[in-house]
Enzyme design. Structure first.
Site, PDB file in Angstrom:
ATOM      1  N   GLY A   1     -21.970   0.198   5.900  1.00  0.00           N
ATOM      2  CA  GLY A   1     -23.036   0.851   6.648  1.00  0.00           C
ATOM      3  C   GLY A   1     -23.597   2.034   5.862  1.00  0.00           C
ATOM      4  O   GLY A   1     -23.451   2.120   4.628  1.00  0.00           O
TER       5      GLY A   1
ATOM      6  N   LYS B   1     -31.057   8.858   9.770  1.00  0.00           N
ATOM      7  CA  LYS B   1     -30.981   8.993   8.305  1.00  0.00           C
ATOM      8  C   LYS B   1     -31.952   8.060   7.574  1.00  0.00           C
ATOM      9  O   LYS B   1     -32.516   8.437   6.562  1.00  0.00           O
ATOM     10  CB  LYS B   1     -29.542   8.724   7.835  1.00  0.00           C
ATOM     11  CG  LYS B   1     -28.543   9.777   8.311  1.00  0.00           C
ATOM     12  CD  LYS B   1     -27.152   9.427   7.819  1.00  0.00           C
ATOM     13  CE  LYS B   1     -26.091   9.856   8.807  1.00  0.00           C
ATOM     14  NZ  LYS B   1     -24.764   9.381   8.421  1.00  0.00           N
TER      15      LYS B   1
END
Ligand code: NDP
Length: 290
Positions: A144, A81
């Site tokens: 995160g 990502k």
């Protein structure tokens, strides 16, 4: 290399059908092909959606290969990502703040990056679970990628405040600082905390954005953490997690993240196809298959 899919001549597919895929490592577990195939059936769109298992050092090469073969869009999963965020030509505002890209649309020569996680979470909480976010005291566990992705969409719903708690306190502090002015969101709405730093305060919405549930554990929370009518939301899906069990034992309503998964996929489908599929039947279908 692609896994879990029937192979067809790419040129043939490109002529007949718009191609999409989820790219990750690992990716075999992904439910995205099933979800998007269901969306396409429901809306009458002619798409093919596959899985691409990219080598850890081969993300950009696989993306280029897919685009050059006529691919229209990609979903990005672990661990790519951030690399996707650094690879696209344009970012929408949510992806810019999230520093992670979940969805890529190939538009002309451009590669446009989006982050659909936060929209997915907010829609699941508000629309499917009928739990208002406005004015709520929110505890966001974890700092995160998932926490980054959902924080701005949560703040845009005008909660009373969001406390970010993380095992590594510095990461929660960095995430908090990231949303300070001049990003237009009042800093009094966000603060960082460590797990041993709760007083007597309570929360109306507790979101577990840690990966602890994946190995069957949960960070320790005080027994009194849930306010009356609180919702406990675990982003992990497909099982009753220790966090959900803890929440239920302390009077909260608990849910997993299956709805978020389907809602963020629906946002991807909308970005690519301009049509919003119905999510409830797809959530029910996946839930029944668990
Ligand atoms: P990251 O690896 O980026 O972050 C993991 C976070 O969990 C970190 O904050 C880490 O803390 C914390 N953590 C891990 N283990 C523990 C533990 N034992 N105790 C306390 N904290 C812990 O993962 P992501 O943010 O990308 O994903 C988080 C979860 O959300 C995953 O389980 C993922 O499957 C799920 N998810 C679900 C989605 C959905 O659509 N339903 C979408 C996106 C994610 P530290 O910083 O201290 O290491």
């Amino acid at each position: 290399m692609q896994d879990g899919v029937a192979r067809s001549d790419p040129a043939t597919i490109a002529r007949m059908t718009d191609r999409y895929a989820v790219i990750g490592n690992p990716v075999a577990h992904s439910k995205s092909p099933q979800i998007h195939t269901e969306f396409a059936r429901q809306t009458g769109h002619d798409i093919a959606y596959t899985k691409i298992h990219a080598p850890l050092d081969g993300f950009k090469a696989e993306v280029a290969k897919f685009r050059d073969a006529g691919g229209k869009g990609l979903n990005i999963t672990v661990p790519f990502k951030l690399e996707a965020w650094n690879s696209v030509n344009q970012l929408d505002s949510l992806a810019l703040d999230a520093e992670a890209v979940k969805t890529i649309a190939f538009r002309g020569g451009e590669m446009v990056g989006f982050n659909t996680d936060g929209i997915g979470l907010v829609r699941d909480i508000k629309d499917n679970l009928q739990h208002s976010i406005k004015g709520q005291r929110i505890l966001l566990m974890g700092a995160g990628g998932a926490a980054h992705g959902v924080l701005k969409p949560l703040l845009l719903e005008q909660p009373e405040h969001v406390v970010i708690v993380n095992r590594t306190l510095e990461k929660a502090q960095r995430l908090t600082a990231h949303f300070e002015a001049p990003r237009g969101l009042a800093t009094r709405h966000i603060s960082a905390r460590s797990y041993d730093d709760f007083g007597s305060e309570q929360f109306d919405l507790v979101i577990n954005a840690t990966s602890a549930s994946l190995d069957g554990s949960m960070p320790a929370l005080p027994d009194h953490i849930f306010a009356g009518d609180a919702l406990a939301y675990d982003m992990v899906y497909g099982k009753t997690t220790p966090f959900m069990q803890f929440a239920q034992a302390h009077g909260a309503r608990a849910t997993d993240g299956l709805g978020m998964l389907v809602e963020q996929a629906a946002e991807s489908f909308f970005i690519w196809r301009g049509v919003r599929p119905q999510t409830a039947p797809v959530i029910a279908l996946l839930r029944a298959a668990l």
